[in-house]
Enzyme design. Structure first.
Site, PDB file in Angstrom:
ATOM      1  CG  ASN A  69     -13.456   4.430   5.504  1.00 16.16           C
ATOM      2  OD1 ASN A  69     -14.111   3.517   5.979  1.00 16.16           O
ATOM      3  ND2 ASN A  69     -13.339   4.609   4.193  1.00 16.16           N
TER       4      ASN A  69
ATOM      5  CD  GLU B 193      -5.292   9.345  -2.998  1.00 15.50           C
ATOM      6  OE1 GLU B 193      -5.824   9.147  -4.112  1.00 15.50           O
ATOM      7  OE2 GLU B 193      -5.948   9.523  -1.951  1.00 15.50           O
TER       8      GLU B 193
ATOM      9  CD  GLU C 248      -3.001  -0.949   0.167  1.00 14.59           C
ATOM     10  OE1 GLU C 248      -3.454   0.183  -0.073  1.00 14.59           O
ATOM     11  OE2 GLU C 248      -3.341  -1.960  -0.456  1.00 14.59           O
TER      12      GLU C 248
END
Length: 372
Positions: free
Chosen positions: A272, A234, A225
């Protein structure tokens, strides 16, 4: 960024148990006794050579006194005169006193010695520190947010085995560094160990082989990841405004573009952040930047997903490994149909390759059912 983070909901938030596990089950290494030196080559010891509970720890010239002799017995504690180095009242605030106290196995008496020569109390996620950055005799020791300053650097007794893996974590700091040779310093070993205090069953269930396989599986997926623990946030900033679901009753209080992927699992979407924050007792909805600024918080979000979410699969990553379903099921949980069933075999192979490499480092077989 993985698809399962788009489909989680706040219903996934689960209560977590706090505190660091006691170390009574960990085999102690040979104890070595000696001085702990810091600024100006001076030693820490108990104030005035006293040994009563509550005696402060301070810095002074190395005189060879009995209470400047510290033992690392290998159980996460640091001892002198039959008592333990202790954070007063298990405090977590900057400036909390460090003292001598009867050894009791509590989280207040656990210490991690890192390769950077920090002595960290995982319960507070703070460093042993000299007040006022002073090297003067009788400067008091305390805990403080880790800054990397010289007043937080310590030399352990020569030949000792300082507590680098409190709680008996099956991955040592040396093995962690071998797994991630190019990692960003943000993803610290001590941050991971601290985060484990929130999920006491992680890499602690089953045989030694199963525990090591679970640790390898978690770290292999994290490796994929984050590009080998190199990326904290990101990369594609154009995606940032896309992760706000205004259909949620709490909205996006940190802003439309505040809920982009961060941390070891690249946590994304407002719901989330809300679910993870509620489970961990941290306001991540209001302050999502904590995930990219605090290593322990970042690791906790990864463990939150691993331990509590079935994601795009039918079981948590933890259950997949401890119940024998195999590494392939952890991939299904994390990215489901985007990778499994032939959807992206290259991505699956990348995860499997990392898992095989990490189990070899830990000296255990990879097991079966590696693919999804």
């Amino acid at each position: 960024m993985s698809s399962r983070l788009r489909v989680l909901s706040a219903a996934l938030a689960l209560a977590v148990t706090g505190g660091l596990l006691a170390l009574s089950g960990q085999a102690a290494s040979a104890a070595v006794t000696g001085q702990i030196t810091g600024l100006a080559g001076k030693c820490i010891g108990s104030a005035g050579g006293n040994t009563a509970n509550g005696t402060a720890i301070d810095l002074y010239s190395c005189v060879g006194g009995a209470t400047q002799q510290w033992t690392f017995p290998g159980d996460g504690t640091i001892r002198t005169a039959g008592k333990c180095l202790d954070v007063a009242s298990a405090g977590t605030a900057d400036g909390t006193k460090v003292q001598l106290w009867d050894c009791n196995g509590s989280a207040a008496q656990q210490w991690v010695y890192s390769s950077a020569r920090d002595l960290v109390n995982p319960n507070a996620n703070k460093c042993l520190d000299l007040a006022g950055n002073s090297s003067a005799d009788f400067t008091l020791a305390q805990i403080w947010t880790c800054t990397g300053g010289a007043n937080q650097k310590w030399n352990a007794p020569t030949g000792s085995t300082p507590p680098t893996n409190p709680g008996g974590f099956v991955v040592t700091e040396a093995q962690f560094n071998q797994m991630f040779p190019s990692r960003n310093g943000f993803y610290s070993y001590s941050g991971l160990v601290t985060a484990m205090g929130a999920y006491g069953q992680f890499a602690k269930t089953g045989s030694d082989t199963v525990r090591k396989q679970e640790a390898a599986a978690f770290l292999a997926n994290v490796n994929h990841e984050t590009g080998g623990l190199r990326y904290i946030v990101e990369i594609n900033t154009a995606n940032y405004p896309h992760y706000c679901d205004w259909g949620q009753p709490y909205g996006c209080p940190a802003g439309q573009a505040a809920y982009y992927g961060r941390g070891p699992i690249q946590l994304s979407w407002n719901f989330n952040y809300k679910a993870a924050g509620d489970a961990l007792g941290i306001d991540l909805l209001g302050n999502p930047w904590l995930v990219q600024n605090d290593a322990a918080v970042a690791w906790k979000t990864g463990l939150w997903f691993w331990m509590t979410s079935t994601g795009a699969g039918s079981m948590t990553g933890h259950n997949a490994m401890v119940n024998g379903a195999g590494f392939g099921q952890t991939i299904r949980t994390i990215n489901g149909s985007l990778e499994c069933n032939g959807a992206n075999p290259g991505q699956v192979q990348s995860r499997v390759d990392a898992y095989n490499r990490f189990t070899q480092i830990l000296g255990v077989p990879a097991g079966t059912n590696l693919y999804c």
